[in-house]
Design a protein around this motif. Structure first.
Motif, PDB file in Angstrom:
ATOM      1  N   VAL A   4     -44.667  44.093  63.819  1.00 29.74           N
ATOM      2  CA  VAL A   4     -43.631  45.024  64.247  1.00 29.74           C
ATOM      3  C   VAL A   4     -44.213  46.424  64.118  1.00 29.74           C
ATOM      4  CG1 VAL A   4     -41.334  45.936  63.798  1.00 29.74           C
ATOM      5  CG2 VAL A   4     -41.781  43.481  63.560  1.00 29.74           C
ATOM      6  N   GLU A   6     -43.621  50.595  64.852  1.00 31.61           N
ATOM      7  CA  GLU A   6     -42.776  51.725  65.215  1.00 31.61           C
ATOM      8  C   GLU A   6     -43.628  52.844  65.823  1.00 31.61           C
ATOM      9  OE1 GLU A   6     -41.394  50.129  61.143  1.00 31.61           O
ATOM     10  OE2 GLU A   6     -43.261  50.711  62.118  1.00 31.61           O
ATOM     11  N   SER A  21     -39.279  54.175  68.885  1.00 32.68           N
ATOM     12  CA  SER A  21     -39.382  52.881  69.547  1.00 32.68           C
ATOM     13  C   SER A  21     -39.890  51.845  68.564  1.00 32.68           C
ATOM     14  CB  SER A  21     -40.346  52.964  70.730  1.00 32.68           C
ATOM     15  OG  SER A  21     -39.890  53.864  71.704  1.00 32.68           O
ATOM     16  N   CYS A  22     -39.489  50.632  68.791  1.00 35.43           N
ATOM     17  CA  CYS A  22     -39.934  49.510  67.967  1.00 35.43           C
ATOM     18  C   CYS A  22     -40.432  48.419  68.898  1.00 35.43           C
ATOM     19  CB  CYS A  22     -38.777  49.006  67.110  1.00 35.43           C
ATOM     20  SG  CYS A  22     -39.177  47.568  66.104  1.00 35.43           S
ATOM     21  N   TRP A  36     -32.786  49.710  61.750  1.00 36.61           N
ATOM     22  CA  TRP A  36     -33.639  50.842  61.405  1.00 36.61           C
ATOM     23  C   TRP A  36     -33.279  51.300  59.998  1.00 36.61           C
ATOM     24  CZ3 TRP A  36     -37.740  52.706  64.033  1.00 36.61           C
ATOM     25  CH2 TRP A  36     -37.873  52.389  65.390  1.00 36.61           C
ATOM     26  N   TYR A  81     -34.715  50.810  70.211  1.00 42.62           N
ATOM     27  CA  TYR A  81     -34.940  52.237  70.130  1.00 42.62           C
ATOM     28  C   TYR A  81     -33.941  52.856  69.160  1.00 42.62           C
ATOM     29  CZ  TYR A  81     -37.322  51.281  74.528  1.00 42.62           C
ATOM     30  OH  TYR A  81     -38.147  50.768  75.494  1.00 42.62           O
ATOM     31  N   TYR A  96     -38.385  52.929  59.409  1.00 46.85           N
ATOM     32  CA  TYR A  96     -38.877  51.569  59.549  1.00 46.85           C
ATOM     33  C   TYR A  96     -37.974  50.754  60.466  1.00 46.85           C
ATOM     34  CZ  TYR A  96     -41.501  52.719  55.317  1.00 46.85           C
ATOM     35  OH  TYR A  96     -42.325  53.313  54.396  1.00 46.85           O
ATOM     36  N   CYS A  97     -38.602  49.933  61.275  1.00 48.73           N
ATOM     37  CA  CYS A  97     -37.899  48.955  62.097  1.00 48.73           C
ATOM     38  C   CYS A  97     -38.048  47.592  61.432  1.00 48.73           C
ATOM     39  CB  CYS A  97     -38.519  48.936  63.490  1.00 48.73           C
ATOM     40  SG  CYS A  97     -37.896  47.652  64.589  1.00 48.73           S
ATOM     41  N   TRP A 116     -41.013  43.500  59.098  1.00 51.17           N
ATOM     42  CA  TRP A 116     -40.917  44.953  58.947  1.00 51.17           C
ATOM     43  C   TRP A 116     -42.164  45.619  59.493  1.00 51.17           C
ATOM     44  CZ3 TRP A 116     -36.909  47.628  56.313  1.00 51.17           C
ATOM     45  CH2 TRP A 116     -35.932  46.793  55.755  1.00 51.17           C
ATOM     46  N   GLY A 117     -41.952  46.779  60.108  1.00 49.41           N
ATOM     47  CA  GLY A 117     -43.085  47.586  60.512  1.00 49.41           C
ATOM     48  C   GLY A 117     -43.571  48.434  59.358  1.00 49.41           C
TER      49      GLY A 117
END
Length: 126
Positions: A4, A6, A21-22, A36, A81, A96-97, A116-117
């Protein structure tokens, strides 16, 4: 392997806008709830916005309600988004996304997010 990622963070002045953006790689998340979150220096991570699997329900923290908008994108590799308007210095944080691995679910909590990003930094100057 799922990743993931971001993007879209940066330095802006108070009152300006940014769109985060994710993107997800390794599998499709077109039917998955996501959220988010953000973490400011010295603070705990906090919820910002969430969206259910269909995009029909959205959730916001009180601090961003009316200023931020979460939306999803079912195009290839895209997840969602976060449109951030009227930014304030207190919005400065790493954003974080996160995605729920199980499909057809409502957004519920950070604990329900499985992927998780690494985050993207948003800095809002006064």
């Amino acid at each position: 392997q799922v990743q993931v990622v971001e993007s879209g963070g940066g330095l802006v002045q108070a009152g300006e806008s940014l769109r985060l953006s994710c993107a997800a790689f390794g599998r499709s998340f077109s039917r998955n709830a996501m959220g988010w979150f953000r973490q400011a220096p010295g603070m705990e991570r906090e919820f910002v916005a969430g969206i259910n699997w269909s995009g029909g329900r959205t959730y916001y923290s009180d601090s961003v309600k009316g200023r931020f908008t979460i939306s999803r994108d079912n195009a290839k590799n895209k997840v969602a988004y976060l449109q951030m308007n009227s930014l304030k210095p207190e919005d400065t944080a790493v954003y974080y996304c996160a995605v729920d691995s199980r499909p057809y679910r409502e957004y519920s909590s950070a604990e329900a997010m499985d992927y998780w990003g690494k985050g993207t930094l948003v800095t809002v100057s006064s």
